[in-house]
Design a protein around this motif. Structure first.
Motif, PDB file in Angstrom:
ATOM      1  N   MET A   1      -6.051   4.855   1.413  1.00  0.00           N
ATOM      2  CA  MET A   1      -6.669   3.845   1.953  1.00  0.00           C
ATOM      3  C   MET A   1      -5.474   2.929   2.345  1.00  0.00           C
ATOM      4  SD  MET A   1      -9.359   0.995   0.049  1.00  0.00           S
ATOM      5  CE  MET A   1      -8.067   0.544  -1.107  1.00  0.00           C
ATOM      6  N   GLY A   2      -5.552   2.292   3.408  1.00  0.00           N
ATOM      7  CA  GLY A   2      -4.583   1.449   3.879  1.00  0.00           C
ATOM      8  C   GLY A   2      -5.277   0.019   3.968  1.00  0.00           C
ATOM      9  N   LEU A   3      -4.929  -0.933   3.634  1.00  0.00           N
ATOM     10  CA  LEU A   3      -5.579  -2.393   3.591  1.00  0.00           C
ATOM     11  C   LEU A   3      -4.531  -3.438   3.878  1.00  0.00           C
ATOM     12  CD1 LEU A   3      -7.994  -3.991   2.545  1.00  0.00           C
ATOM     13  CD2 LEU A   3      -7.266  -3.579   0.087  1.00  0.00           C
ATOM     14  N   ARG A   4      -5.091  -4.468   4.472  1.00  0.00           N
ATOM     15  CA  ARG A   4      -4.453  -5.645   4.633  1.00  0.00           C
ATOM     16  C   ARG A   4      -4.479  -6.745   3.354  1.00  0.00           C
ATOM     17  NH1 ARG A   4      -5.693  -7.210  10.870  1.00  0.00           N
ATOM     18  NH2 ARG A   4      -4.482  -5.409  11.818  1.00  0.00           N
ATOM     19  N   LYS A   5      -3.477  -7.436   2.832  1.00  0.00           N
ATOM     20  CA  LYS A   5      -3.592  -8.225   1.789  1.00  0.00           C
ATOM     21  C   LYS A   5      -4.909  -9.448   2.218  1.00  0.00           C
ATOM     22  CE  LYS A   5      -0.937 -11.674  -1.076  1.00  0.00           C
ATOM     23  NZ  LYS A   5       0.249 -12.042  -1.267  1.00  0.00           N
ATOM     24  N   SER A   6      -4.729  -9.680   3.515  1.00  0.00           N
ATOM     25  CA  SER A   6      -5.842 -10.810   3.922  1.00  0.00           C
ATOM     26  C   SER A   6      -7.379 -10.378   3.889  1.00  0.00           C
ATOM     27  CB  SER A   6      -5.429 -11.149   5.333  1.00  0.00           C
ATOM     28  OG  SER A   6      -5.674 -10.029   6.067  1.00  0.00           O
ATOM     29  N   HIS A   7      -7.529  -9.219   3.431  1.00  0.00           N
ATOM     30  CA  HIS A   7      -8.919  -8.463   3.325  1.00  0.00           C
ATOM     31  C   HIS A   7      -9.262  -7.956   2.076  1.00  0.00           C
ATOM     32  CE1 HIS A   7      -8.684  -9.148   7.853  1.00  0.00           C
ATOM     33  NE2 HIS A   7     -10.033  -8.862   7.688  1.00  0.00           N
ATOM     34  N   PHE A   8      -8.376  -8.277   1.128  1.00  0.00           N
ATOM     35  CA  PHE A   8      -8.530  -7.625  -0.210  1.00  0.00           C
ATOM     36  C   PHE A   8      -9.211  -8.808  -1.112  1.00  0.00           C
ATOM     37  CE2 PHE A   8      -6.410  -6.958  -4.564  1.00  0.00           C
ATOM     38  CZ  PHE A   8      -7.112  -5.712  -4.846  1.00  0.00           C
ATOM     39  N   ASN A   9     -10.387  -8.311  -1.454  1.00  0.00           N
ATOM     40  CA  ASN A   9     -11.288  -9.255  -2.292  1.00  0.00           C
ATOM     41  C   ASN A   9     -11.475  -8.395  -3.701  1.00  0.00           C
ATOM     42  OD1 ASN A   9     -13.694 -10.114  -3.527  1.00  0.00           O
ATOM     43  ND2 ASN A   9     -13.334 -11.733  -1.999  1.00  0.00           N
ATOM     44  N   VAL A  10     -10.871  -8.919  -4.672  1.00  0.00           N
ATOM     45  CA  VAL A  10     -10.892  -8.340  -6.036  1.00  0.00           C
ATOM     46  C   VAL A  10     -12.306  -8.103  -6.410  1.00  0.00           C
ATOM     47  CG1 VAL A  10     -10.312  -8.471  -8.342  1.00  0.00           C
ATOM     48  CG2 VAL A  10      -8.438  -8.786  -6.876  1.00  0.00           C
ATOM     49  N   ASP A  11     -13.169  -8.825  -6.434  1.00  0.00           N
ATOM     50  CA  ASP A  11     -14.678  -9.013  -6.982  1.00  0.00           C
ATOM     51  C   ASP A  11     -15.213  -8.086  -6.338  1.00  0.00           C
ATOM     52  OD1 ASP A  11     -14.099 -10.937  -8.853  1.00  0.00           O
ATOM     53  OD2 ASP A  11     -14.643 -12.560  -7.552  1.00  0.00           O
ATOM     54  N   SER A  12     -15.247  -7.983  -4.713  1.00  0.00           N
ATOM     55  CA  SER A  12     -15.898  -6.964  -3.884  1.00  0.00           C
ATOM     56  C   SER A  12     -15.572  -5.746  -4.157  1.00  0.00           C
ATOM     57  CB  SER A  12     -15.798  -7.337  -2.467  1.00  0.00           C
ATOM     58  OG  SER A  12     -16.352  -8.520  -2.172  1.00  0.00           O
TER      59      SER A  12
ATOM     60  N   VAL B   1     -13.100  -0.643  10.231  1.00  0.00           N
ATOM     61  CA  VAL B   1     -12.521   0.440   9.384  1.00  0.00           C
ATOM     62  C   VAL B   1     -12.124   1.545  10.313  1.00  0.00           C
ATOM     63  CG1 VAL B   1     -12.893   1.971   7.514  1.00  0.00           C
ATOM     64  CG2 VAL B   1     -14.067  -0.265   7.384  1.00  0.00           C
ATOM     65  N   ALA B   2     -10.872   2.004  10.253  1.00  0.00           N
ATOM     66  CA  ALA B   2     -10.466   2.913  10.976  1.00  0.00           C
ATOM     67  C   ALA B   2     -10.493   4.262  10.157  1.00  0.00           C
ATOM     68  CB  ALA B   2      -8.970   2.798  11.490  1.00  0.00           C
ATOM     69  N   LEU B   3     -10.887   5.417  10.529  1.00  0.00           N
ATOM     70  CA  LEU B   3     -11.078   6.609   9.640  1.00  0.00           C
ATOM     71  C   LEU B   3      -9.790   7.793  10.282  1.00  0.00           C
ATOM     72  CD1 LEU B   3     -14.655   7.124   9.492  1.00  0.00           C
ATOM     73  CD2 LEU B   3     -13.252   6.016   7.798  1.00  0.00           C
ATOM     74  N   LEU B   4      -9.461   8.214   9.082  1.00  0.00           N
ATOM     75  CA  LEU B   4      -8.451   9.391   9.381  1.00  0.00           C
ATOM     76  C   LEU B   4      -9.387  10.771   9.329  1.00  0.00           C
ATOM     77  CD1 LEU B   4      -5.427   8.445   7.133  1.00  0.00           C
ATOM     78  CD2 LEU B   4      -5.839   7.891   9.931  1.00  0.00           C
TER      79      LEU B   4
ATOM     80  N   GLN C   1       0.129   3.223  11.379  1.00  0.00           N
ATOM     81  CA  GLN C   1      -0.026   2.484  12.858  1.00  0.00           C
ATOM     82  C   GLN C   1      -1.361   1.971  13.160  1.00  0.00           C
ATOM     83  OE1 GLN C   1       2.030   2.375  15.457  1.00  0.00           O
ATOM     84  NE2 GLN C   1       3.631   3.071  13.801  1.00  0.00           N
ATOM     85  N   LYS C   2      -2.381   2.503  12.412  1.00  0.00           N
ATOM     86  CA  LYS C   2      -3.686   1.999  12.573  1.00  0.00           C
ATOM     87  C   LYS C   2      -3.971   0.550  11.852  1.00  0.00           C
ATOM     88  CE  LYS C   2      -6.140   6.409  13.191  1.00  0.00           C
ATOM     89  NZ  LYS C   2      -6.958   6.194  14.454  1.00  0.00           N
ATOM     90  N   LEU C   3      -3.133   0.628  10.863  1.00  0.00           N
ATOM     91  CA  LEU C   3      -3.224  -0.703   9.968  1.00  0.00           C
ATOM     92  C   LEU C   3      -2.664  -1.953  10.702  1.00  0.00           C
ATOM     93  CD1 LEU C   3      -4.220  -1.475   7.378  1.00  0.00           C
ATOM     94  CD2 LEU C   3      -2.145  -0.978   6.242  1.00  0.00           C
ATOM     95  N   LYS C   4      -1.880  -1.563  11.916  1.00  0.00           N
ATOM     96  CA  LYS C   4      -1.551  -2.703  12.741  1.00  0.00           C
ATOM     97  C   LYS C   4      -2.573  -3.306  13.624  1.00  0.00           C
ATOM     98  CE  LYS C   4       3.329  -0.805  13.180  1.00  0.00           C
ATOM     99  NZ  LYS C   4       4.143  -0.139  14.110  1.00  0.00           N
ATOM    100  N   GLN C   5      -3.588  -2.572  13.882  1.00  0.00           N
ATOM    101  CA  GLN C   5      -4.787  -3.061  14.575  1.00  0.00           C
ATOM    102  C   GLN C   5      -5.976  -3.432  13.658  1.00  0.00           C
ATOM    103  OE1 GLN C   5      -2.651  -0.435  16.091  1.00  0.00           O
ATOM    104  NE2 GLN C   5      -1.892  -2.056  17.294  1.00  0.00           N
ATOM    105  N   THR C   6      -6.035  -2.751  12.585  1.00  0.00           N
ATOM    106  CA  THR C   6      -7.236  -2.440  11.866  1.00  0.00           C
ATOM    107  C   THR C   6      -7.085  -2.920  10.411  1.00  0.00           C
ATOM    108  OG1 THR C   6      -7.931  -0.565  13.143  1.00  0.00           O
ATOM    109  CG2 THR C   6      -9.394  -1.063  11.195  1.00  0.00           C
ATOM    110  N   PRO C   7      -7.935  -3.888   9.833  1.00  0.00           N
ATOM    111  CA  PRO C   7      -7.736  -4.293   8.525  1.00  0.00           C
ATOM    112  C   PRO C   7      -7.865  -3.347   7.396  1.00  0.00           C
ATOM    113  CG  PRO C   7      -9.449  -5.723   9.615  1.00  0.00           C
ATOM    114  CD  PRO C   7      -9.014  -4.542  10.471  1.00  0.00           C
ATOM    115  N   LEU C   8      -8.694  -2.157   7.524  1.00  0.00           N
ATOM    116  CA  LEU C   8      -8.848  -1.306   6.514  1.00  0.00           C
ATOM    117  C   LEU C   8      -8.564   0.261   7.097  1.00  0.00           C
ATOM    118  CD1 LEU C   8     -10.194  -1.149   3.217  1.00  0.00           C
ATOM    119  CD2 LEU C   8     -10.987   0.471   4.776  1.00  0.00           C
TER     120      LEU C   8
END
Length: 198
Positions: free
Chosen positions: A94-105, A131-134, A74-81
């Protein structure tokens, strides 16, 4: 071995209960020479299948349940991570959107250290990414962790509770002088990670 088998079984049951499609990743199908590389390669493979979001969970958090996964979903719908921090400084989810996944970082993060969660949060907040925390959960790396988990055992399954008690008794009988659980990447059959996707 019994502890890891029970943890793996628990993790897969939790993944199924979440009702989100999932993949199980084991040492045998991971590529890389460190935890960070393996973890990032697996995430990259799943994003390459066309998924836009991913939730990763480990097999070393016995208090993990489907509610944590559903909350992350649910949180991933509003938050990138979304991060489920573990009390030792890592994370159990860890929940992550593809658009915010940077391999090098992600490769530059201090994997398998007590500063991992804080480093992820710092990395994203400096880029103004929310970032949303559980809730924080205990994970299982040593005999000391078993004692902590047994002190807070009301949410553990009966099977896992019995295995942990047995492991603690066994470790006392053989007077272990090193951590009960070692780096799972050295032992192929001990490591599982579930990747839930939507």
């Amino acid at each position: 071995m019994a502890v890891f088998n029970a943890l793996n079984k628990h993790t897969i049951q939790v993944a199924k209960q979440s009702a989100i499609p999932y993949f199980v990743s084991t040492e045998e199908n991971q590529i890389g020479d460190s935890f960070g590389y393996k973890f990032i390669n697996e995430i990259s493979k799943i994003f390459a299948r066309g998924y836009d979001n991913i939730i990763t969970i480990g097999n070393d958090s016995p208090h993990l349940n489907a509610t944590h996964i559903k909350e992350a979903h649910q949180k991933l719908k509003q938050t990138p991570l979304v991060l489920g921090p573990s009390t030792d400084g890592g994370f159990y989810l860890m929940g992550l959107r593809k658009s915010h996944f940077n391999v090098d970082s992600f490769l530059r993060l201090p994997w398998q250290t007590a500063s991992l969660s804080a480093s992820i949060i710092r990395l994203l907040t400096t880029k103004k990414i929310e970032v949303a925390l559980l809730e924080s959960l205990n994970d299982l790396d040593s005999e000391k962790d078993i004692k902590v988990l047994l002190d807070d055992s009301k949410y553990l399954s009966k099977e896992l509770l019995l295995v942990l008690r047995s492991a603690l008794v066994t470790s006392k009988n053989i007077q272990i002088k090193q951590p009960l659980f070692l780096d799972p990447f050295r032992y192929r059959t001990y490591f599982n990670k579930a990747y839930l996707v939507h």
